[in-house]
Motif scaffolding. Structure first.
Motif, short mmCIF file in Angstrom:
data_model
loop_
_atom_site.label_atom_id
_atom_site.label_comp_id
_atom_site.label_asym_id
_atom_site.label_seq_id
_atom_site.Cartn_x
_atom_site.Cartn_y
_atom_site.Cartn_z
N UNK A 178 -7.89 0.43 58.05
CA UNK A 178 -6.99 -0.22 58.73
C UNK A 178 -5.81 1.29 58.99
N UNK A 179 -5.68 1.95 57.27
CA UNK A 179 -4.59 3.06 58.45
C UNK A 179 -4.76 3.76 58.96
N UNK A 180 -6.29 4.30 58.89
CA UNK A 180 -7.07 5.17 59.41
C UNK A 180 -7.36 4.55 61.22
N UNK A 181 -7.42 3.41 61.19
CA UNK A 181 -7.49 3.26 62.40
C UNK A 181 -6.01 2.80 63.66
N UNK A 182 -4.93 3.01 62.54
CA UNK A 182 -3.71 3.41 63.54
C UNK A 182 -2.99 5.38 63.66
N UNK A 183 -4.01 5.33 62.76
CA UNK A 183 -3.37 6.85 62.97
C UNK A 183 -3.09 7.56 61.64
N UNK A 184 -2.98 6.67 61.27
CA UNK A 184 -2.31 6.99 59.16
C UNK A 184 -3.06 7.49 58.98
N UNK A 185 -2.22 8.45 57.97
CA UNK A 185 -3.42 9.35 56.75
C UNK A 185 -3.11 8.36 55.04
N UNK A 186 -2.62 7.87 54.97
CA UNK A 186 -1.90 6.99 53.63
C UNK A 186 -1.81 5.22 54.51
N UNK A 187 -1.93 4.89 53.20
CA UNK A 187 -1.49 3.25 53.10
C UNK A 187 -1.41 2.93 52.34
N UNK A 188 -1.08 1.47 52.04
CA UNK A 188 -0.26 1.05 50.13
C UNK A 188 -0.93 0.10 49.82
N UNK A 189 -1.11 -0.33 48.88
CA UNK A 189 -1.76 -1.39 48.22
C UNK A 189 -0.88 -1.61 46.72
N UNK A 190 -0.49 -2.94 47.19
CA UNK A 190 0.08 -3.09 45.25
C UNK A 190 1.57 -2.01 45.57
N UNK A 191 2.03 -1.80 46.48
CA UNK A 191 3.36 -1.02 46.60
C UNK A 191 2.84 0.54 45.72
N UNK A 192 1.72 0.78 45.93
CA UNK A 192 1.00 2.45 45.22
C UNK A 192 1.24 2.88 46.35
N UNK A 193 0.87 4.50 46.75
CA UNK A 193 -0.08 5.01 47.70
C UNK A 193 -1.26 5.09 47.43
N UNK A 194 -1.63 4.99 49.20
CA UNK A 194 -3.63 4.97 48.26
C UNK A 194 -3.57 6.39 50.35
N UNK A 195 -4.38 7.45 49.05
CA UNK A 195 -4.86 8.43 49.61
C UNK A 195 -6.58 8.72 49.98
N UNK A 196 -6.43 9.03 50.11
CA UNK A 196 -8.02 9.86 50.65
C UNK A 196 -9.03 9.86 49.25
N UNK A 197 -8.06 10.20 47.72
CA UNK A 197 -8.50 10.83 47.38
C UNK A 197 -8.78 9.51 45.94
N UNK A 198 -7.79 8.90 46.40
CA UNK A 198 -8.24 6.91 45.94
C UNK A 198 -9.23 6.16 45.81
N UNK A 199 -8.94 6.65 47.77
CA UNK A 199 -10.40 5.22 48.15
C UNK A 199 -11.62 6.25 47.91
N UNK A 200 -12.09 7.23 47.29
CA UNK A 200 -13.36 7.99 46.62
C UNK A 200 -14.02 7.83 45.66
N UNK A 201 -11.88 7.41 44.70
CA UNK A 201 -12.52 6.72 43.58
C UNK A 201 -13.38 5.18 43.49
#
Length: 287
Positions: free
Chosen positions: A248-271
């Motif tokens: 959803x963040x990528x669809x808005x042109x963003x490179x990170x998201x926040x879940x449960x108060x924590x940053x989510x980057x591409x490496x977290x998505x890979x995991x």
């Protein structure tokens, strides 16, 4: 990894009843043992008994690994000669010290057309083998490491500790090499097979380190290991939410998201995707 290796059970290749029972156990993989679990006077009969069982099949989606005797023993070459025509999925070589040991076995398998796709797994159970872990992991046909913690502890002259601190360097060196080469790494056995609490603690330690699973010496240990090395419902839920939030963040042109108060980057998505892939693999294997 498309197949889970949470529970990897040793089965004596000489015991027809055990070979038959293994077809019903909820294990991810079986090590059909021709080495330590077989007495010297049973070596010849064991390899023929096992060859017949492998030919008959019936082990479903369980990964099948044959542990032969070392090639410098009186039995190793004969093990290969009898087992290779069955086209084993994988052959486990004990007491691997260097890539030369793997190459020697690979050359023997090359002579058998049925072994065109056979992988080699290495028992990592000697100080020299640990020090050469990376070159072993990168050798021909390599599919995985099995940690031989009992033999390793003996050679290192360590004392038993529940936290396994004296072995941690060796375990981590093997894990580093396996990950660098893209192969499986399975933790050693827990000897006290009636101690479910101790087993669970050692499984949790191995899982936290990054091991793919654990080798077992008794069917009573299977459920504990399968639970420990499976993604929990909470982990699966978090993985899905991380992926959804990041997309959803990528669809808005963003490179990170926040879940449960924590940053989510591409490496977290890979995991997260690996977590879901493992959950799917476990579900598929259970069907």
């Amino acid at each position: 990894m498309t197949h889970p290796y949470r529970s990897v059970l040793y089965i004596p290749g000489s015991k027809e009843r055990a070979l038959e029972k293994a077809k019903t156990l909820p294990v991810d993989a079986i090590i059909f043992d021709l080495e330590d679990a077989v007495a010297v006077d049973e070596k010849k009969n064991a390899r023929h008994t096992l060859a017949a069982a492998l030919t008959a099949g019936g082990y479903g989606d369980r990964a099948q690994i044959v542990r032969i005797n070392a090639l410098d023993t009186d039995w190793g070459h004969a093990d290969v000669a009898v087992i290779a025509p069955t086209g084993p999925q994988a052959v486990l070589l004990p007491k691997v010290n260097s890539a030369a040991d793997i190459k020697a076995l690979s050359a023997l398998l090359d002579a058998h057309p049925a072994c065109a796709d056979t992988k080699i797994w290495a028992m990592m159970e000697s100080p020299l083998g640990i020090l050469n872990a990376l070159e072993i992991a990168q050798a021909p046909r390599m599919g995985g490491f099995i940690l031989g913690t009992n033999d390793l502890a003996k050679d290192l002259n360590t004392r038993f500790r529940a936290d396994r601190e004296p072995l941690l360097t060796s375990l981590q060196m093997c894990l580093l090499a396996a990950r660098a080469a893209g192969i499986v790494c399975v933790d050693g056995v827990y000897n006290a097979f009636k101690d479910a609490e101790g087993l669970a603690a050692e499984c949790a330690q191995g899982r936290d380190m990054g091991m793919d699973g654990k080798t077992l010496i008794h069917p009573a240990q299977v459920d504990v290991c399968n639970t420990a090395f499976s993604p929990s419902e909470a982990e699966i839920d978090l993985a899905r939410r991380q992926i959804d939030a990041f997309e959803a963040a990528e669809a808005e042109g963003l490179g990170i998201a926040v879940v449960d108060g924590k940053i989510v980057e591409n490496l977290h998505v890979e995991t997260a995707r690996k977590t879901l892939a493992m959950a799917n693999a476990i579900a598929n294997a259970a069907e």
